[in-house]
Write an enzyme that holds these catalytic residues in place. Structure first.
Site, PDB file in Angstrom:
ATOM      1  N   CYS A   2       0.849  -1.185   0.000  1.00 18.30           N
ATOM      2  CA  CYS A   2       0.000   0.000   0.000  1.00 18.30           C
ATOM      3  C   CYS A   2       0.890   1.242   0.000  1.00 18.30           C
ATOM      4  CB  CYS A   2      -0.870   0.010   1.257  1.00 18.30           C
ATOM      5  SG  CYS A   2      -1.766  -1.506   1.515  1.00 18.30           S
ATOM      6  N   ARG A  27       1.609   1.779  -6.102  1.00 24.75           N
ATOM      7  CA  ARG A  27       1.868   0.774  -5.050  1.00 24.75           C
ATOM      8  C   ARG A  27       0.619  -0.054  -4.743  1.00 24.75           C
ATOM      9  NH1 ARG A  27       6.416   2.058  -2.091  1.00 24.75           N
ATOM     10  NH2 ARG A  27       5.628   0.911  -0.302  1.00 24.75           N
ATOM     11  N   GLY A 102       1.508  -2.910   5.357  1.00 23.31           N
ATOM     12  CA  GLY A 102       2.195  -4.077   5.916  1.00 23.31           C
ATOM     13  C   GLY A 102       1.184  -5.134   6.322  1.00 23.31           C
ATOM     14  N   GLU A 508      10.853 -13.459 -19.571  1.00 24.02           N
ATOM     15  CA  GLU A 508      10.552 -12.056 -19.276  1.00 24.02           C
ATOM     16  C   GLU A 508       9.501 -11.516 -20.247  1.00 24.02           C
ATOM     17  OE1 GLU A 508      10.840 -10.129 -16.982  1.00 24.02           O
ATOM     18  OE2 GLU A 508      10.560  -8.136 -17.827  1.00 24.02           O
TER      19      GLU A 508
END
Ligand code: AGP
Length: 635
Positions: A2, A27, A102, A508
């Protein structure tokens, strides 16, 4: 992962917080919210599901005044993305508010204890448990907010970057971190907190990187004009006394704030006229690779100087094994490094997914060198992997793009890639810079050990110097790639094939397509086709083959023929002037010739562009793909 942002000072907080959330939106963007204390001492919280724009629309007719506030953009861990689970969360009395990045692993135990004390909960989040615990501690131990936060965090197991407000103390903002990043911006009579420096950079270049288990108290009480703004002046490493900042540990040990100067510019954050950050970052690669080689690759002197290697030569010389640990695209860079290090330095290399390595009880020896690769420097699994390796005595060398991030801070040494902030969730310029850094390291070790010839060393060093210009050549085909990308948006599946140094490029390329266009794609060593996947070949499933004229080129040509014999459609990445593949593939993209070990730096570019243009045609959110976050700072 976050994003958190906070402000306390003399300006209206809301516009600063909203702009900060936009900068942090990469994020996570499942929901967003803001908490403000207005001049009447009211604590107002506004939250919305979805992106920051939804929050702005919701709050447009609300009271958004106040010179102190905190805000949050969420990537859901506990509880689905909705307004109830969105942050900020009130405490039960609605006197306190919290935002959190978190995971609190023991939240269920803490929640049960609070429920026994009569506390009720509105959300499913671990974060609401923490704010209730802080209030419970404050009320029952009769302590101030900072002390309550310290005591509560002593009971927490897990990772956090938090900010807490108390409407009865509108001149104080408390923040703390462990395992999730937290930066303090120091302005003139104003302070900022954020998950990274991007929301801060336009207001001040004075920052403090908060360490694990530290609690910071920012207050404007008794603010007097503090010295002159040092924006633009070097405060590197200086610790300037500022009464409004107090840092302690969660055990209340006083710490001296170390104010540093931020090396980040606003222009680096803007799109620069491109429609998406990802396209800008793809096109930045010639310059960013030149930047990452500057001062390290000296073509005139035919030499590479990598300080992280020079200062730790003996560790590399004595290494019996090199373990590379990373996730996602960074893991692909590590796989390329395995080929280069084993070829040039003849040291056995193992490439590990961090999430597996940290839990499988690996054998780690004191003479092992562990290389951690991470663009963000905050990926939880990679951080945990090197913590484990360090405890067992291994030497930790990290390749990272964010100065002051947790992974480089935990490492014994390392090499920053210096490509500037990578905003697009899909990693592009960071990947090529990681490959360059790892190739430079492989060359340094090989030359020092004498396991590669001077001639080969010189060839590769000189070829490295030409890579930025050669990438420009590949980028000049962007329009052509955009045109034929349109023909593939129908596809539900792709297969990517490559051999040797270009097998990781196939992986990738497949990841790029998956993560931004939502089309399923798999990367394989080209020879593996015959061991199963060839059964999938059909007109409906395009096959991308990375086939530069080097290494086992002829074998790759045979693989393409096997696919064409079964009516497959082939997009081939070939070396300029290729005569064989061009005759049999359906679409061909040429890249300039270079040393085999450097071909990934060129062959990956068309795959980045192909994924980008397919995603754009499909109308996908290229910079913020669904369900993803730029850095996975939770397990
Ligand atoms: C790359 O395009 C992805 N966004 C993702 O795989 C990323 O590489 C991975 O999460 C590792 O991140 P890091 O390099 O910041 O550790």
């Amino acid at each position: 992962m976050c994003g958190i942002v906070g402000y306390i000072g003399k300006r209206n907080a809301y516009p600063i917080l909203i702009k900060g959330l936009h900068r942090l939106e990469y994020r996570g963007y499942d929901s967003a919210g803001v908490a403000l204390i207005n001049a009447q001492g009211q604590l107002n919280i506004y939250k919305a599901k979805g992106k920051v724009a939804e929050l702005e629309a919701y709050a447009s007719d609300k009271d958004t005044t106040g010179t102190i506030g905190i805000a949050h953009t969420r990537w859901a861990t506990h509880g689905e993305p909705n307004t109830v689970n969105a942050h900020p969360h009130y405490s039960e009395s609605e006197r306190l508010a919290i935002i959190h990045n978190g995971i609190i692993e023991n939240y269920a135990v803490l929640k049960a204890g609070l429920q026994k004390e009569g506390y009720s909960f509105k959300s499913e989040t671990d974060t609401e448990v923490l704010i209730q615990l802080i209030e419970y501690t404050q009320v029952n131990k009769h302590v101030d907010l900072r002390t309550a936060v310290q005591l509560a965090l002593q009971q927490v197991i897990g990772a956090y970057a938090i900010a807490v407000l108390d409407k009865d103390h509108p001149d104080t903002l408390i923040a703390a971190r462990k395992g999730s990043p937290l930066v303090v911006g120091v302005g003139q009579e104003e302070y900022f907190i954020a998950s990274d420096a991007t929301p801060i950079v336009e207001y001040t270049d004075k920052v403090i990187y908060i360490e694990d288990e530290e609690v910071v108290k920012l207050s404007t009480k008794g603010q007097s004009t503090k010295g002159q703004s040092t924006k633009g002046q070097s405060t590197k490493g200086q610790s300037t006394k500022d009464e409004g900042i107090e840092i302690t540990t969660i055990n209340n040990v006083q710490k001296t704030p170390e104010i540093k100067r931020l090396e980040l510019s606003l222009s680096q954050l803007e799109k620069g006229g491109y429609p998406h950050f990802m396209l800008k970052e793809i096109f930045e690669q010639p310059r960013t690779l030149a930047d990452s080689m500057r001062g390290r690759v000296n073509v005139r002197q035919d030499n590479i100087a990598l300080s992280g290697f020079i200062d730790n030569k003996e560790r590399f010389m004595n290494a019996k094994r090199i373990i590379i640990t990373a996730c996602g695209t960074s893991w692909h860079a590590g796989l390329i490094a395995m080929y280069a290090i084993e070829e040039f330095a003849q040291i056995p290399v193992e490439v590990e997914y961090s999430s597996e390595f940290r839990y499988r009880k690996p054998v780690i020896n004191r003479d092992d060198v562990v290389i951690a690769i991470s663009q963000s420097g905050e990926t939880a699994d990679t951080l945990a992997a090197i913590q484990l390796a360090k405890e067992k005595g291994a030497f930790i060398f990290s390749i990272c793009n964010v100065i002051g991030a947790s992974i480089p801070r935990l490492s014994n040494s390392g090499c920053y890639t210096h490509v500037g902030p990578e905003i697009g969730v899909a990693s592009t310029k960071a990947f090529t810079a990681q490959v360059v850094a790892l190739t430079m390291l492989a060359l340094c070790i090989g030359k020092e050990k004498g396991t590669m010839s001077e001639e080969q060393y010189l060839h590769v060093v000189r070829a490295l110097g030409q890579i930025p210009d050669k990438i420009e050549c590949v980028l000049s085909q962007n329009k052509r790639i955009a045109d034929f990308a349109k023909t593939f948006t129908y596809a539900q599946n792709f297969i990517y094939l490559g051999r040797g140094y270009n097998y990781p490029v196939a992986l990738e390329g497949a990841l790029k397509l998956k993560e931004i266009s939502y089309i399923h794609a798999e990367g394989y060593p080209a020879a593996e086709m015959k061991h199963g996947p060839i059964a999938l070949i059909s007109q409906e499933m395009p096959v991308v083959v990375v086939a530069p004229r080097c290494g086992t080129y002829e074998k790759v040509v045979s693989n393409i023929q096997e696919i064409k014999a079964r009516n497959g459609r082939v997009i081939a990445i070939v070396t300029e002037g290729d005569k064989m593949v061009s005759k049999i593939a359906d679409y061909v993209i040429e890249v300039p010739e270079t040393e085999e070990c450097l071909t990934p730096l060129l062959t990956v570019i068309p795959l980045q562009l192909l994924a980008y243009h397919i995603a754009v045609v499909k109308g996908c959110d290229v910079d913020q793909p669904r369900n993803l976050a730029k850095s996975v700072t939770v397990e």
